[in-house]
Design a protein around this motif. Sequence first.
Motif, PDB file in Angstrom:
ATOM      1  N   GLY A   1       0.873  -1.288   0.020  1.00  0.00           N
ATOM      2  CA  GLY A   1       0.065  -0.085  -0.124  1.00  0.00           C
ATOM      3  C   GLY A   1       0.864   1.276  -0.013  1.00  0.00           C
ATOM      4  O   GLY A   1       0.551   2.156  -0.587  1.00  0.00           O
ATOM      5  N   ALA A   2       1.854   1.410   0.788  1.00  0.00           N
ATOM      6  CA  ALA A   2       2.959   2.375   0.831  1.00  0.00           C
ATOM      7  C   ALA A   2       3.454   2.664  -0.685  1.00  0.00           C
ATOM      8  O   ALA A   2       3.879   3.693  -1.107  1.00  0.00           O
ATOM      9  CB  ALA A   2       3.797   2.014   1.735  1.00  0.00           C
ATOM     10  N   VAL A   3       3.942   1.426  -1.163  1.00  0.00           N
ATOM     11  CA  VAL A   3       4.386   1.588  -2.541  1.00  0.00           C
ATOM     12  C   VAL A   3       3.487   1.992  -3.623  1.00  0.00           C
ATOM     13  O   VAL A   3       3.861   2.939  -4.347  1.00  0.00           O
ATOM     14  CB  VAL A   3       4.992   0.153  -2.896  1.00  0.00           C
ATOM     15  CG1 VAL A   3       5.440   0.427  -4.505  1.00  0.00           C
ATOM     16  CG2 VAL A   3       6.102  -0.264  -2.199  1.00  0.00           C
ATOM     17  N   ILE A   4       2.081   1.756  -3.635  1.00  0.00           N
ATOM     18  CA  ILE A   4       1.251   2.149  -4.501  1.00  0.00           C
ATOM     19  C   ILE A   4       0.873   3.817  -4.057  1.00  0.00           C
ATOM     20  O   ILE A   4       0.790   4.525  -5.138  1.00  0.00           O
ATOM     21  CB  ILE A   4      -0.140   1.540  -4.130  1.00  0.00           C
ATOM     22  CG1 ILE A   4      -0.101  -0.132  -4.690  1.00  0.00           C
ATOM     23  CG2 ILE A   4      -1.315   2.202  -4.778  1.00  0.00           C
ATOM     24  CD1 ILE A   4      -1.110  -1.033  -4.304  1.00  0.00           C
ATOM     25  N   MET A   5       1.035   4.137  -2.852  1.00  0.00           N
ATOM     26  CA  MET A   5       0.653   5.392  -2.472  1.00  0.00           C
ATOM     27  C   MET A   5       1.941   6.387  -3.208  1.00  0.00           C
ATOM     28  O   MET A   5       1.625   7.575  -3.743  1.00  0.00           O
ATOM     29  CB  MET A   5       0.570   5.902  -1.276  1.00  0.00           C
ATOM     30  CG  MET A   5      -0.738   5.174  -0.545  1.00  0.00           C
ATOM     31  SD  MET A   5      -2.384   5.832  -1.557  1.00  0.00           S
ATOM     32  CE  MET A   5      -2.067   7.597  -1.236  1.00  0.00           C
ATOM     33  N   MET A   6       3.066   5.918  -3.034  1.00  0.00           N
ATOM     34  CA  MET A   6       4.205   6.662  -3.561  1.00  0.00           C
ATOM     35  C   MET A   6       4.332   6.851  -4.994  1.00  0.00           C
ATOM     36  O   MET A   6       4.558   8.073  -5.555  1.00  0.00           O
ATOM     37  CB  MET A   6       5.550   5.851  -2.964  1.00  0.00           C
ATOM     38  CG  MET A   6       5.845   6.246  -1.701  1.00  0.00           C
ATOM     39  SD  MET A   6       7.191   5.333  -1.001  1.00  0.00           S
ATOM     40  CE  MET A   6       7.013   5.030   0.615  1.00  0.00           C
ATOM     41  N   LEU A   7       3.707   5.774  -5.372  1.00  0.00           N
ATOM     42  CA  LEU A   7       3.611   5.696  -7.129  1.00  0.00           C
ATOM     43  C   LEU A   7       2.635   6.542  -7.711  1.00  0.00           C
ATOM     44  O   LEU A   7       2.938   7.521  -8.554  1.00  0.00           O
ATOM     45  CB  LEU A   7       3.402   4.216  -7.490  1.00  0.00           C
ATOM     46  CG  LEU A   7       4.458   3.201  -7.651  1.00  0.00           C
ATOM     47  CD1 LEU A   7       4.080   1.640  -8.040  1.00  0.00           C
ATOM     48  CD2 LEU A   7       5.490   3.751  -8.505  1.00  0.00           C
ATOM     49  N   LEU A   8       1.286   6.606  -6.917  1.00  0.00           N
ATOM     50  CA  LEU A   8       0.542   7.666  -7.360  1.00  0.00           C
ATOM     51  C   LEU A   8       0.765   9.085  -7.155  1.00  0.00           C
ATOM     52  O   LEU A   8       0.603   9.936  -8.018  1.00  0.00           O
ATOM     53  CB  LEU A   8      -0.858   7.337  -6.367  1.00  0.00           C
ATOM     54  CG  LEU A   8      -1.524   6.025  -6.774  1.00  0.00           C
ATOM     55  CD1 LEU A   8      -2.700   6.014  -5.964  1.00  0.00           C
ATOM     56  CD2 LEU A   8      -2.298   6.016  -8.121  1.00  0.00           C
TER      57      LEU A   8
ATOM     58  N   LEU B   1       2.797  14.076  -9.529  1.00  0.00           N
ATOM     59  CA  LEU B   1       3.842  14.969  -9.427  1.00  0.00           C
ATOM     60  C   LEU B   1       4.502  15.162 -10.525  1.00  0.00           C
ATOM     61  O   LEU B   1       4.704  16.229 -11.160  1.00  0.00           O
ATOM     62  CB  LEU B   1       4.760  14.825  -8.486  1.00  0.00           C
ATOM     63  CG  LEU B   1       5.910  15.761  -8.052  1.00  0.00           C
ATOM     64  CD1 LEU B   1       5.432  17.238  -7.626  1.00  0.00           C
ATOM     65  CD2 LEU B   1       7.115  15.310  -6.929  1.00  0.00           C
ATOM     66  N   ALA B   2       4.765  14.170 -11.393  1.00  0.00           N
ATOM     67  CA  ALA B   2       5.420  13.929 -12.566  1.00  0.00           C
ATOM     68  C   ALA B   2       4.379  14.660 -13.763  1.00  0.00           C
ATOM     69  O   ALA B   2       5.003  15.374 -14.671  1.00  0.00           O
ATOM     70  CB  ALA B   2       5.833  12.749 -12.913  1.00  0.00           C
ATOM     71  N   GLY B   3       3.058  14.446 -13.626  1.00  0.00           N
ATOM     72  CA  GLY B   3       2.255  14.919 -14.458  1.00  0.00           C
ATOM     73  C   GLY B   3       2.123  16.590 -14.485  1.00  0.00           C
ATOM     74  O   GLY B   3       2.180  17.165 -15.466  1.00  0.00           O
ATOM     75  N   VAL B   4       2.110  17.056 -12.988  1.00  0.00           N
ATOM     76  CA  VAL B   4       1.987  18.610 -12.943  1.00  0.00           C
ATOM     77  C   VAL B   4       3.119  19.073 -13.522  1.00  0.00           C
ATOM     78  O   VAL B   4       3.318  20.049 -13.936  1.00  0.00           O
ATOM     79  CB  VAL B   4       1.936  18.763 -11.346  1.00  0.00           C
ATOM     80  CG1 VAL B   4       2.032  20.172 -11.313  1.00  0.00           C
ATOM     81  CG2 VAL B   4       0.513  18.268 -11.002  1.00  0.00           C
ATOM     82  N   CYS B   5       4.533  18.301 -13.086  1.00  0.00           N
ATOM     83  CA  CYS B   5       6.043  18.957 -13.366  1.00  0.00           C
ATOM     84  C   CYS B   5       5.864  18.916 -15.075  1.00  0.00           C
ATOM     85  O   CYS B   5       6.398  19.981 -15.731  1.00  0.00           O
ATOM     86  CB  CYS B   5       6.877  18.113 -12.878  1.00  0.00           C
ATOM     87  SG  CYS B   5       7.036  18.342 -11.104  1.00  0.00           S
ATOM     88  N   PHE B   6       5.419  18.107 -15.725  1.00  0.00           N
ATOM     89  CA  PHE B   6       5.239  17.826 -17.088  1.00  0.00           C
ATOM     90  C   PHE B   6       4.567  18.863 -17.661  1.00  0.00           C
ATOM     91  O   PHE B   6       5.093  19.633 -18.861  1.00  0.00           O
ATOM     92  CB  PHE B   6       4.853  16.630 -17.692  1.00  0.00           C
ATOM     93  CG  PHE B   6       4.800  16.415 -19.286  1.00  0.00           C
ATOM     94  CD1 PHE B   6       5.794  16.221 -20.028  1.00  0.00           C
ATOM     95  CD2 PHE B   6       3.376  16.539 -19.797  1.00  0.00           C
ATOM     96  CE1 PHE B   6       5.639  15.959 -21.398  1.00  0.00           C
ATOM     97  CE2 PHE B   6       3.209  16.522 -21.208  1.00  0.00           C
ATOM     98  CZ  PHE B   6       4.419  16.271 -21.896  1.00  0.00           C
ATOM     99  N   LEU B   7       3.204  19.198 -17.289  1.00  0.00           N
ATOM    100  CA  LEU B   7       2.448  20.291 -17.851  1.00  0.00           C
ATOM    101  C   LEU B   7       2.982  21.558 -17.743  1.00  0.00           C
ATOM    102  O   LEU B   7       3.220  22.466 -18.675  1.00  0.00           O
ATOM    103  CB  LEU B   7       1.213  20.222 -17.172  1.00  0.00           C
ATOM    104  CG  LEU B   7       0.302  19.009 -17.568  1.00  0.00           C
ATOM    105  CD1 LEU B   7      -1.121  19.134 -16.681  1.00  0.00           C
ATOM    106  CD2 LEU B   7      -0.001  18.955 -18.985  1.00  0.00           C
ATOM    107  N   LEU B   8       3.618  21.748 -16.448  1.00  0.00           N
ATOM    108  CA  LEU B   8       4.217  23.105 -16.316  1.00  0.00           C
ATOM    109  C   LEU B   8       5.614  23.199 -17.019  1.00  0.00           C
ATOM    110  O   LEU B   8       5.875  24.393 -17.691  1.00  0.00           O
ATOM    111  CB  LEU B   8       4.668  23.171 -14.682  1.00  0.00           C
ATOM    112  CG  LEU B   8       3.524  23.403 -13.887  1.00  0.00           C
ATOM    113  CD1 LEU B   8       3.931  23.472 -12.344  1.00  0.00           C
ATOM    114  CD2 LEU B   8       2.794  24.742 -13.936  1.00  0.00           C
TER     115      LEU B   8
END
Length: 344
Positions: free
Chosen positions: A62-69, A74-81
């Motif tokens: 569950g911790a790994v899943i939350m970190m991946l999400l 974060l990667a999506g936001v950084c990509f758009l910006l």
Amino acid sequence: MRLSGKQKRAFRFIGITAAVYLSFRFLLPLVIPFLLAYWIGLAVTPSAKWMKEHLRIPEVAGAVIMMLLAGIILAGVCFLLGEQLVQQLSRLAERLPGYLDTAQRWLEGCCRSAERFFHLEDGLLLQKAGQMLQNAGEQLQSTIMPMVMENSVSIVVWVIEVTTVLAITIMAAVLSVKEREGIRKLKEESMYSREIQMVCKPVARVGQAYLRSQAIILVIIIAICITGLFLIGNTYSVVLGILIGLLDALPLFGTGTVLIPWALILLVTGNFYQAAVLLTVYLVCYFIREILEAKLMGKRTGMTPLETMLVMYVGLRLFGLIGLFLGPIGWLLIKEIDKTLKVA
């Protein structure tokens, strides 16, 4: 010789200050990935527990899943910006010759006006200004190019080091969730458990409060600045919004350093709507910082603007640019540990 209460407190305060400085100077670079990992583990633990109770997913998974999400978001936001940033920088590079021509015509007009006012020879000031700009350009080129060539290998090494540290931090965060009970038991059974708790509690409380509050405030203010510049139709809203938002993290500058003069120029030129938007953005950013700092940091650990400016300057002198953040954190830690030891 028996020491008085004031002398004991002075020596204690000096000792705490020296310990914090030495820890930041020598210990922090070694343990910072694991501190970040521990805080990340604490952040994802509640969600991991919920997934274990309701979805029958193991806590570590569950911790790994939350970190991946969180990483994907974060990667999506950084990509758009980043996409907007690249587009706007490209647009700026395309229009830069036109901006330079406009600046050159403005400079020529100023020089001619000054020559007429002071009864100087025609073209004298313009010639001197051209020589100064040419010399400055040549000096800048001769300085930057060798610097880029010399540091190109260092940049590659830095990227590799950052990637390695990031991977270690993620793995350590997963392990901190898995071994949380063992870490807690180790702290409780240690012969120095009382001292560890005495130091770790204020360190964790102050460090988390400061970093969390500054990160939240920075993101909100950058978003407000980008939105305000977008509303006035600025072509470089993302680039300028990020830069102005970063300035707000520095007490010596703040958003008003850019927004207030910009708004005044717009008022003088008759652009009342744009000026009103920029002034509104400045006021919103100001009150957002004042309200959120008091709410997230709390009055007990909060600092006055003058105090913040002083410790940021000391941090800058001691640790370089990162000292702008380490200075306030270190000062808050010194006060918290001193208070804890005084009570103990």
